[in-house]
Write an enzyme that holds these catalytic residues in place. Structure first.
Site, PDB file in Angstrom:
ATOM      1  CB  ALA A 104      -0.932   0.008   1.224  1.00  0.00           C
ATOM      2  CB  CYS A 105       1.951   3.798  -1.960  1.00  0.00           C
ATOM      3  SG  CYS A 105       1.112   3.887  -3.544  1.00  0.00           S
ATOM      4  CG  ASP A 106      -0.961   9.374  -0.225  1.00  0.00           C
ATOM      5  OD1 ASP A 106      -0.799  10.506  -0.671  1.00  0.00           O
ATOM      6  OD2 ASP A 106      -1.817   9.101   0.636  1.00  0.00           O
TER       7      ASP A 106
END
Length: 461
Positions: free
Chosen positions: A379-381
């Site tokens: 997961a990233c932004d």
């Protein structure tokens, strides 16, 4: 002991600040490369001059690139609303100056994000039902307006004053015949996009006068030498990882062959300590030019190696090539020291954190094994770009190991409830903790080329 803790705290603070600057610049490297290609191709002295296409060059560097950095800086702190306010605030410094305002954007973007974030926290739970959108829109508009006005009146003039100081410093050193020391002002000035003002406004006239008398002039080489920038880009290419490493080769072509020096400026802004590398490279190059009697017959434009050689008088190729080579090597060596040092420190720290976390979880019986892990989420932004590349890398390793585990990438806000392991960037750890309940959280310092993927796969095997 207290001194050690204080030292570690300061080092951590510097590293966090450096990562924050990188976070503003790195997502926009593609835009810088696009601008660099357009400039190298279509300006009057480019490879295929085109007056119509060349009209893109000025607006892109004056408005688009600073606005992108301002928006990204605001978004890092205050989300999308912070990005919008940061972009509006950045417009203030753009209008308040007549040079590309990248430094101003790095100030006003985060300031806009921070201001709107604090306002939202202050009014949270105090807005009457039905008025949320009204308050949200008008607060962003009013705060953005006030910051833009502040930028026009205050921040822009301050940055311009700094530029004037640098220009004056170059003039003093040139007049004192201390040419190698001009790099102390020229190289930082270039990073502030004063390269054209320095080259054509100060060094150009001096060079024309000297060339008229002697047939060549070293002044034409002081700012146009591509060696210091080439050393920076080579160091990133060899010793960095992930997106920075992948973008470096194209930047090298645009910079060294195309002559668009501005393409390497973001790479220095990502790690400001590298200004020492370009200064060292510039000084060593100028010293070499001086002792070998190098000079050009006119200003090379753009500053590519081809343009330098085209402006070199007969019999002067060795001295010009030697100066460019020396400046490249010195800049590369200094930049490599800082890039390897920070990258190694971060990697070792991350490995230590991971091992300590695993040991702690093992002691509590909380470590997931391959039998209990069915889904890993990277997961990233935004759930795109870096996390997608990280998920692809990990997915291949999981498949090669014969593990029946699903690997997906999502944004932090869309982490599925059935995730068993969540991998995210260390700067997003606190946000990730609020989004997961039972999943194991693993934080990393970069999504691409991370050795922790192999460690995780071996653990699950």
């Amino acid at each position: 002991m207290e001194k050690i803790l204080d030292s570690n705290s300061k080092k951590g603070g510097v590293q966090r600040f450096g990562r924050f600057l990188s976070g503003m610049v790195l997502p926009n490297i593609g835009a810088f490369i696009a601008w660099g290609i357009i400039t190298a191709l279509f300006i009057p002295t480019g490879w295929t001059p085109n007056e119509h296409f060349a009209t893109l060059v000025g607006p892109m560097i004056t408005y688009m690139l600073p606005m992108l950095i301002g928006y990204t800086g605001g978004k890092l702190i205050g989300g999308v609303r912070g990005g919008v306010v940061g972009a509006v605030a950045t417009m203030g410094v753009i209008v308040g100056a007549d040079i590309p305002m990248f430094i101003g954007a790095m100030i006003m973007g985060p300031l806009g994000g921070y201001t709107i974030k604090k306002f939202d926290e202050a009014v949270e739970g105090r807005v009457a039902a039905g008025f949320e959108m009204l308050v949200a829109n008008f607060s962003a508009g009013i705060i953005g307006m006030l910051l833009a006005l502040l930028a026009v009146l205050g921040i822009g003039p301050v940055v311009l004053m700094l530029n004037d100081v640098l220009k004056a410093g170059v003039e003093v050193i040139v007049n004192a015949n201390l040419l190698p020391f001009t790099s102390i002002f020229i190289e930082p000035g270039k990073i502030l996009f004063l390269n054209n003002a320095i080259n054509h406004g100060i060094l150009g006239p001096l060079g024309i006068q000297e060339a008229t008398e002697m047939g060549k002039s070293i002044f034409f080489l002081l700012e146009t030498n591509p060696g210091p920038g080439l050393g920076i880009l080579l160091a990133y290419w060899i010793f960095s990882k992930g997106m920075i490493k992948e973008s470096a080769p194209s930047a090298i072509i645009i910079h060294f062959l195309g002559g668009i020096h501005e393409i390497y400026f973001p790479y220095v802004l990502m790690k400001p300590i590298l200004i020492l590398a370009v200064i060292a490279g510039g000084m060593s190059g100028v010293f070499t030019f001086s002792i070998l009697g190098a000079g050009l017959i006119a200003t090379p434009s753009p500053g590519s190696i081809f343009a330098l050689l085209a402006m070199t008088p007969k019999g002067g190729f060795f001295s010009v090539i030697a100066g460019v080579t020396v400046s490249t090597v010195v800049s590369f060596l200094v930049a490599s020291f800082f890039i390897k040092r920070s990258a190694t420190a971060d990697l070792n720290l991350e490995e230590a954190r991971s091992k300590v976390g695993n040991m702690k979880a093992e002691a509590k019986g909380q470590v997931m094994t391959s039998g209990s892990v069915k889904k890993i989420v990277v997961a990233c932004d935004a759930g795109m770009g870096s996390s997608a590349m990280g998920a692809t890398t990990l997915r291949k390793k999981v498949k090669a190991a014969g593990l029946d585990i699903e690997v997906v990438n999502t944004s932090l806000d869309d982490i599925p409830a059935d995730a068993d392991i969540v991998i995210t960037h260390e700067s997003l750890a606190e946000r990730a903790k609020t989004k997961i309940t039972k999943a194991e959280l693993i934080t990393i310092d970069q999504f691409v080329g991370n050795p922790l993927y192999d460690e995780l796969v071996n653990r699950l095997k």
